[in-house]
Design a protein around this motif. Structure first.
Motif, PDB file in Angstrom:
ATOM      1  N   UNK A 116     -18.570 -71.125 -54.925  1.00  0.00           N
ATOM      2  CA  UNK A 116     -18.822 -69.871 -55.628  1.00  0.00           C
ATOM      3  C   UNK A 116     -19.618 -70.015 -56.903  1.00  0.00           C
ATOM      4  N   UNK A 117     -20.138 -71.215 -57.180  1.00  0.00           N
ATOM      5  CA  UNK A 117     -20.860 -71.410 -58.445  1.00  0.00           C
ATOM      6  C   UNK A 117     -22.071 -70.479 -58.554  1.00  0.00           C
ATOM      7  N   UNK A 118     -22.632 -70.084 -57.415  1.00  0.00           N
ATOM      8  CA  UNK A 118     -23.806 -69.207 -57.427  1.00  0.00           C
ATOM      9  C   UNK A 118     -23.497 -67.830 -58.019  1.00  0.00           C
ATOM     10  N   UNK A 119     -22.214 -67.504 -58.172  1.00  0.00           N
ATOM     11  CA  UNK A 119     -21.822 -66.225 -58.758  1.00  0.00           C
ATOM     12  C   UNK A 119     -21.876 -66.236 -60.280  1.00  0.00           C
ATOM     13  N   UNK A 171     -11.442 -74.784 -59.845  1.00  0.00           N
ATOM     14  CA  UNK A 171     -11.361 -74.945 -58.398  1.00  0.00           C
ATOM     15  C   UNK A 171     -12.401 -74.107 -57.667  1.00  0.00           C
ATOM     16  N   UNK A 172     -12.641 -72.875 -58.142  1.00  0.00           N
ATOM     17  CA  UNK A 172     -13.605 -72.022 -57.448  1.00  0.00           C
ATOM     18  C   UNK A 172     -13.928 -70.801 -58.292  1.00  0.00           C
ATOM     19  N   UNK A 173     -15.021 -70.134 -57.884  1.00  0.00           N
ATOM     20  CA  UNK A 173     -15.362 -68.808 -58.391  1.00  0.00           C
ATOM     21  C   UNK A 173     -15.433 -67.877 -57.188  1.00  0.00           C
ATOM     22  N   UNK A 232     -12.408 -66.774 -61.854  1.00  0.00           N
ATOM     23  CA  UNK A 232     -12.398 -68.236 -61.876  1.00  0.00           C
ATOM     24  C   UNK A 232     -10.977 -68.730 -61.637  1.00  0.00           C
ATOM     25  N   UNK A 233     -10.816 -69.571 -60.618  1.00  0.00           N
ATOM     26  CA  UNK A 233      -9.524 -70.202 -60.351  1.00  0.00           C
ATOM     27  C   UNK A 233      -9.555 -71.609 -60.929  1.00  0.00           C
ATOM     28  N   UNK A 234      -8.494 -71.983 -61.643  1.00  0.00           N
ATOM     29  CA  UNK A 234      -8.437 -73.317 -62.234  1.00  0.00           C
ATOM     30  C   UNK A 234      -7.002 -73.826 -62.207  1.00  0.00           C
ATOM     31  N   UNK A 235      -6.855 -75.106 -62.431  1.00  0.00           N
ATOM     32  CA  UNK A 235      -5.516 -75.684 -62.398  1.00  0.00           C
ATOM     33  C   UNK A 235      -5.405 -76.813 -63.409  1.00  0.00           C
ATOM     34  N   UNK A 236      -4.161 -77.061 -63.814  1.00  0.00           N
ATOM     35  CA  UNK A 236      -3.875 -78.157 -64.731  1.00  0.00           C
ATOM     36  C   UNK A 236      -2.489 -78.685 -64.428  1.00  0.00           C
ATOM     37  N   UNK A 237      -2.419 -79.985 -64.179  1.00  0.00           N
ATOM     38  CA  UNK A 237      -1.136 -80.638 -63.887  1.00  0.00           C
ATOM     39  C   UNK A 237      -0.390 -79.936 -62.756  1.00  0.00           C
ATOM     40  N   UNK A 238      -1.141 -79.516 -61.743  1.00  0.00           N
ATOM     41  CA  UNK A 238      -0.524 -78.901 -60.577  1.00  0.00           C
ATOM     42  C   UNK A 238      -0.271 -77.421 -60.699  1.00  0.00           C
ATOM     43  N   UNK A 239      -0.420 -76.863 -61.897  1.00  0.00           N
ATOM     44  CA  UNK A 239      -0.202 -75.431 -62.092  1.00  0.00           C
ATOM     45  C   UNK A 239      -1.531 -74.692 -61.969  1.00  0.00           C
ATOM     46  N   UNK A 240      -1.582 -73.681 -61.083  1.00  0.00           N
ATOM     47  CA  UNK A 240      -2.811 -72.927 -60.846  1.00  0.00           C
ATOM     48  C   UNK A 240      -2.816 -71.649 -61.676  1.00  0.00           C
ATOM     49  N   UNK A 241      -3.998 -71.238 -62.085  1.00  0.00           N
ATOM     50  CA  UNK A 241      -4.146 -70.030 -62.883  1.00  0.00           C
ATOM     51  C   UNK A 241      -5.529 -69.449 -62.594  1.00  0.00           C
ATOM     52  N   UNK A 242      -5.807 -68.287 -63.139  1.00  0.00           N
ATOM     53  CA  UNK A 242      -7.115 -67.682 -62.940  1.00  0.00           C
ATOM     54  C   UNK A 242      -7.470 -66.804 -64.125  1.00  0.00           C
ATOM     55  N   UNK A 243      -8.762 -66.515 -64.246  1.00  0.00           N
ATOM     56  CA  UNK A 243      -9.261 -65.609 -65.271  1.00  0.00           C
ATOM     57  C   UNK A 243     -10.426 -64.847 -64.670  1.00  0.00           C
ATOM     58  N   UNK A 244     -10.602 -63.602 -65.099  1.00  0.00           N
ATOM     59  CA  UNK A 244     -11.622 -62.747 -64.496  1.00  0.00           C
ATOM     60  C   UNK A 244     -12.395 -62.019 -65.577  1.00  0.00           C
ATOM     61  N   UNK A 245     -13.681 -61.784 -65.329  1.00  0.00           N
ATOM     62  CA  UNK A 245     -14.518 -61.030 -66.260  1.00  0.00           C
ATOM     63  C   UNK A 245     -15.703 -60.443 -65.517  1.00  0.00           C
ATOM     64  N   UNK A 246     -16.378 -59.515 -66.184  1.00  0.00           N
ATOM     65  CA  UNK A 246     -17.567 -58.904 -65.590  1.00  0.00           C
ATOM     66  C   UNK A 246     -18.677 -59.925 -65.418  1.00  0.00           C
ATOM     67  N   UNK A 247     -18.718 -60.932 -66.314  1.00  0.00           N
ATOM     68  CA  UNK A 247     -19.757 -61.952 -66.256  1.00  0.00           C
ATOM     69  C   UNK A 247     -19.162 -63.303 -66.624  1.00  0.00           C
ATOM     70  N   UNK A 248     -19.552 -64.323 -65.891  1.00  0.00           N
ATOM     71  CA  UNK A 248     -19.142 -65.695 -66.192  1.00  0.00           C
ATOM     72  C   UNK A 248     -20.389 -66.499 -66.538  1.00  0.00           C
ATOM     73  N   UNK A 249     -20.425 -67.050 -67.728  1.00  0.00           N
ATOM     74  CA  UNK A 249     -21.554 -67.863 -68.180  1.00  0.00           C
ATOM     75  C   UNK A 249     -21.100 -69.313 -68.242  1.00  0.00           C
ATOM     76  N   UNK A 250     -21.817 -70.189 -67.560  1.00  0.00           N
ATOM     77  CA  UNK A 250     -21.478 -71.612 -67.545  1.00  0.00           C
ATOM     78  C   UNK A 250     -22.482 -72.372 -68.402  1.00  0.00           C
ATOM     79  N   UNK A 251     -21.967 -73.096 -69.379  1.00  0.00           N
ATOM     80  CA  UNK A 251     -22.811 -73.896 -70.275  1.00  0.00           C
ATOM     81  C   UNK A 251     -22.143 -75.259 -70.440  1.00  0.00           C
TER      82      UNK A 251
END
Length: 474
Positions: free
Chosen positions: A155-158, A238-240, A249-268
């Motif tokens: 999903x990085x193309x998003x 993990x994915x977009x 955006x789905x992400x995880x740390x030490x086995x715990x999964x979480x997510x965050x959402x927004x109108x726009x995701x900027x990767x730098x």
């Protein structure tokens, strides 16, 4: 038909390429400059110039909101983003026409090919472009710059890059910024000022990991106070995925999964060399493990007649250093390997809110090999910052106890970038801290804060600063 051979061909029209071409021309070499895009490169069209223009708009909004404290009544500022983008284009055009070495390059008789498209090697001395140009030279200088690093994540193309963020047609209501380095914090700071609700994610334990630790902590604290969510050491992505309201955006740390959402995701999350289409192997040019063009101290590549300068080398990827690289590479291309690059003082700063800047060593780096004296002057205790109502921040000076010379300066707060320029001059000149303290800097000024820090450090070292002691009052 075989093209005419010039002495020097410069590939790339950013700061490194412009300065390389101008230097080669000044040395009497027949020189051609070819650039895939516009004259001025990323710095003028997609980097410091448009970024600084947007940052200036953010500053004006912030300043307008303080007018009431000084008895000036005006309506709440409202941003017209399309008009701001029009101003950005206007500034870029003026810089391109008047401040990007255009006149000097024309006067030097350099042949310039703009908007030539992607260039690639046909043989070690010949370059062809997408537009059909075929250029041949005895010496070639690669100044093709860099590009945003992509991540191998579903999903990085998003996602968008900082370049996409600058070219938006409207201000997004929400934004995730992935990467807490210089580019990421600028995007976060600017769009937060414009009214976007920003969440900043940094995989490392702190944002601005190359800055002094106190600087990172102060900027993170200020960002949080301004309503920016700062998530340090958040784990791994993990994915977009696309959502009705934007991107998750789905992400995880030490086995715990979480997510965050927004109108726009900027990767730098970093910068890579812009060399994929050059066909470097055809010319015998090697790259390092990170993919940047490998150069020696003379900026010569593994092919003795080919040099490289600027971001494409992966060294200090800043405009002043790119200019210096261009000068060195062109000098050596024309005269032979007579000049080497030097580890000079390189002031670095960013026009965030608050600004931050540095010159020389961080405290942690200095303590690895030296016994140091560290002094910190807080902005809430200095005259000019109190006058201007800009009391957030500090000026930190690191001094070698044995030699009394200044090793580093780190500033957070209003005019941080300007203050550090003066410190960089003092460091480059090898000034002792008491010598800096004796300079009668104007009052009340932001640069005067540096004089106060120097006077304080000199007193800690039991040095007599004489008339310079007034600096302690600044």
């Amino acid at each position: 038909m075989k093209p005419a051979t010039v002495d020097v061909l410069v590939v790339g029209g950013g700061p490194a390429g412009l300065f390389a071409a101008l230097r080669a021309g000044d040395l009497g070499a027949s020189t051609t400059l070819v650039t895939g895009g516009e004259f001025g490169g990323m710095a003028a069209h997609d980097g410091p110039v448009p970024v600084r223009t947007l940052a200036h708009a953010a500053r004006l909004i912030r300043d307008a909101r303080q007018l009431g404290r000084y008895g000036i009544s005006v309506p709440e500022p409202v941003l017209d983003y399309p008009l701001l983008l029009a101003r950005v284009r206007e500034v870029v055009g003026e810089v391109r026409a008047h401040a990007a070495l255009h006149e000097q390059i024309d006067a030097a008789g350099i042949t310039v090919h703009e908007r030539a498209g992607v260039a690639r090697f046909m043989d070690p001395h010949t370059v062809v472009t997408h537009s059909g140009l075929r250029l041949r030279a005895e010496k070639i200088i690669l100044c093709t710059g860099g590009t945003s690093r992509r991540l191998p994540i579903p999903g990085f193309e998003l996602t968008a890059t900082h370049s996409d963020a600058w070219s938006l047609t409207s201000v997004p209501p929400t934004m995730l910024v992935i990467g807490g380095g210089a580019t990421g914090v600028q995007v976060a700071s600017i769009f937060s000022a414009f009214g976007t609700r920003v969440e900043l994610f940094q995989a490392a334990s702190r944002i601005l990991p190359t800055e002094d630790e106190d600087v990172s902590a102060a900027v993170a604290e200020s960002f949080r106070g301004a309503g920016i969510g700062v998530h340090e050491g958040f784990g791994s992505i993990e994915s977009f995925e696309k959502t009705p309201g934007g991107v998750r955006m789905a992400f995880s740390k030490d086995g715990a999964r979480d997510s965050a959402e927004a109108a726009l995701v900027v990767v730098a999350v970093g910068w890579t060399a812009n060399t994929a289409a050059l066909g470097l192997a055809t010319a015998g040019v090697e790259t390092d493990p990170r993919g940047f063009v490998r150069v020696d101290a003379h900026l010569r590549t593994s092919a003795p007649h080919i040099f490289a300068a600027g971001d494409v080398t992966g060294r200090l990827m800043l405009v002043p250093q790119a200019l210096q690289d261009g000068f060195v590479a062109a000098t050596n291309a024309v005269r032979g390997p007579t000049m080497v690059t030097e580890d000079t003082v390189s002031p670095i700063g960013s026009f965030t809110d608050p600004e931050y800047a540095q010159a020389g060593l961080t405290e942690a780096k200095a303590r690895e090999t030296r016994e140091v004296v560290v002094t910190v002057v807080r902005f809430d205790s200095t005259t000019r910052t109190i006058i201007d109502g800009r009391t957030t921040g500090f000026c930190k000076l690191i001094v070698d106890r044995a030699t009394r010379t200044i090793l580093g300066c780190h500033v957070v707060g209003e005019r941080a970038v300007d203050i550090v320029q003066t410190a960089a001059i003092a460091i480059a000149a090898g000034m002792r801290v008491d010598e800096l303290a004796r300079v009668p800097l104007s009052f009340p000024t932001y640069t005067g804060i540096l004089g106060r820090a120097a006077a304080t450090a000199a007193r800690q070292l039991s040095l007599d600063v004489g008339r310079g002691r007034f600096a302690e009052l600044l």
